[in-house]
Design an enzyme around this catalytic site. Structure first.
Site, PDB file in Angstrom:
ATOM      1  N   ALA A  70     -40.288  -1.409  12.363  1.00 36.61           N
ATOM      2  CA  ALA A  70     -39.103  -0.582  12.388  1.00 36.61           C
ATOM      3  C   ALA A  70     -37.964  -1.488  13.230  1.00 36.61           C
ATOM      4  O   ALA A  70     -38.153  -2.121  14.192  1.00 36.61           O
ATOM      5  CB  ALA A  70     -39.141   0.743  12.793  1.00 36.61           C
ATOM      6  N   GLY A 115     -44.273  -0.312  11.741  1.00 35.15           N
ATOM      7  CA  GLY A 115     -44.287   0.187  10.306  1.00 35.15           C
ATOM      8  C   GLY A 115     -44.825  -0.631   9.034  1.00 35.15           C
ATOM      9  O   GLY A 115     -45.170  -0.179   8.057  1.00 35.15           O
ATOM     10  N   GLU A 118     -48.414   0.002   8.925  1.00 37.93           N
ATOM     11  CA  GLU A 118     -48.480   1.109   8.258  1.00 37.93           C
ATOM     12  C   GLU A 118     -48.438   1.155   6.840  1.00 37.93           C
ATOM     13  O   GLU A 118     -49.080   1.768   5.991  1.00 37.93           O
ATOM     14  CB  GLU A 118     -47.743   2.233   8.874  1.00 37.93           C
ATOM     15  CG  GLU A 118     -48.055   2.665  10.149  1.00 37.93           C
ATOM     16  CD  GLU A 118     -46.990   3.553  10.944  1.00 37.93           C
ATOM     17  OE1 GLU A 118     -47.378   4.736  11.404  1.00 37.93           O
ATOM     18  OE2 GLU A 118     -45.772   3.263  11.012  1.00 37.93           O
ATOM     19  N   GLU A 138     -46.602   0.382  18.822  1.00 38.88           N
ATOM     20  CA  GLU A 138     -45.577   1.353  19.372  1.00 38.88           C
ATOM     21  C   GLU A 138     -45.871   1.691  20.661  1.00 38.88           C
ATOM     22  O   GLU A 138     -44.964   2.182  21.462  1.00 38.88           O
ATOM     23  CB  GLU A 138     -45.860   2.547  18.523  1.00 38.88           C
ATOM     24  CG  GLU A 138     -45.171   2.054  17.109  1.00 38.88           C
ATOM     25  CD  GLU A 138     -45.970   1.819  15.932  1.00 38.88           C
ATOM     26  OE1 GLU A 138     -45.747   1.841  14.652  1.00 38.88           O
ATOM     27  OE2 GLU A 138     -47.200   1.334  16.501  1.00 38.88           O
TER      28      GLU A 138
END
Length: 265
Positions: A70, A115, A118, A138
Site C-alpha cells: 500500500a 498488500g 496479500e 506491516e
C-alpha cells in the site's frame, strides 16, 4: 510497502491466444505501490470476474514488480475511521478475487510485499521468479496485515510459518518462499509470465468442472467433514447434469480416457 506519485492503472484484458484467459495487469511506476484508486479498480475488476461468462482463468501480473504494498504516504492522511472503511474495500476486493469462479495464477517478479503479497495469496497458484522478494512487513510499521494476510498465509504456510513471517515482518527470497509454500513454482524471472500464461491457457480450455472443483475445495475447507461432503455431493451432481459432464462421460465410454473436448456448459 512504498509510496510514489505515478498514475495508477489496473486493467483486465483477454489474452490474444484465447479470450477465455484474462490478464490482470497492475501498473504504477516504479514498484506498483497500491494507492486507493487502485483499491477501487481492483474491486471493480473482481466484480467483473464474478459476472463474466467468458473468462475461465486469470493471470495476475505487475511486470517487473508484482506490487510493493500500500501507498503509506497516502494512508497517513486518513483518520482511523476512514482507514477502516477504505481497508474494507481492499479486503473485499481480494476476497472477491480469491472467490472468483476462474482459476487464478499470480506471476510474481520483483517485490510482492504487504498488500502485494496479500494479492498474491488470494490467487489459486503463485509462480515466482528467482529474483522475487515476498513478505508482510506491516509489523515494522506498527500495524498488521489487514487485507487477508493473517488468514490466507496461515492456510498456506501453516500457523507457525504465518506467525514467523507476520510477527517478524521479515522478507523472504524466492527459494525460501518455495520451501514454505508461499509460491508453488520457481523459475527464472524471464520465464514467469509465459509459464503463468501457459498454465492459465490449460485451465481456460478446461471443463466447467474446474469451477465446481475449486468451489468444493475452497468452500469446504474448514467445514465439518459432513458439511464438506454435502457440498461436494451437490457440486458433483451439477457437474453430472452439465453438458460438459455428459459429453465427458460419453467420450470416455466411446473413445477412451482424455479424449473429450468441453464447451464450458
Amino acid at each position: 510497502m512504498s509510496s510514489n506519485p505515478a498514475p495508477a492503472k489496473v486493467g483486465l484484458e483477454p489474452h490474444p491466444a484465447d479470450e477465455r484467459l484474462a490478464i490482470l495487469r497492475i501498473e504504477r511506476h516504479p514498484v506498483n505501490a497500491l494507492d486507493q484508486e487502485m483499491w477501487d479498480l481492483l474491486e471493480t475488476v473482481a466484480a467483473e470476474l464474478h459476472s463474466s461468462t467468458t473468462y475461465r482463468a486469470v493471470v495476475i501480473t505487475g511486470g517487473e514488480h508484482f506490487a510493493a504494498g500500500a501507498d503509506v504516504k497516502e494512508m497517513l492522511g486518513l483518520s482511523p475511521e476512514a482507514f477502516g472503511r477504505r481497508n474494507r474495500v481492499l479486503q473485499q476486493a481480494f476476497h472477491a478475487l480469491a472467490t472468483a469462479p476462474q482459476i487464478t495464477i499470480a506471476a510474481i517478479n520483483g517485490y510482492a510485499l504487504g498488500g502485494g503479497c496479500e494479492l498474491a495469496l488470494a490467487a489459486d497458484f503463485r509462480i515466482g521468479g528467482r529474483g522475487a522478494v515476498l513478505g508482510l512487513p506491516e509489523i515494522t510499521l506498527g500495524i498488521m496485515p489487514g487485507s487477508g494476510g493473517t488468514q490466507r498465509l496461515s492456510r498456506i504456510a501453516g500457523l507457525a510459518g504465518a506467525k514467523d513471517l507476520i510477527l517478524t515482518g521479515r522478507l523472504v527470497r524466492a527459494e525460501e518462499a518455495l520451501r514454505i509454500g508461499l509460491i508453488d513454482q520457481l523459475l527464472d524471472d524471464a520465464e514467469v509470465f509465459d509459464a503463468a500464461v501457459e498454465r492459465g491457457l490449460s485451465y481456460a480450455r478446461g471443463p466447467l468442472a474446474l469451477r465446481y472443483a475449486k468451489q468444493a475445495i475452497d468452500n469446504g475447507f474448514g467445514l465439518p467433514i459432513e458439511d464438506g461432503l454435502a457440498l461436494e455431493a451437490d457440486l458433483i451432481t451439477r457437474c453430472f447434469a452439465s453438458e460438459d459432464g455428459q459429453r465427458g462421460l460419453r467420450s470416455f465410454v466411446q473413445d477412451g480416457p482424455r479424449k473429450a473436448t468441453f464447451q464450458g456448459r
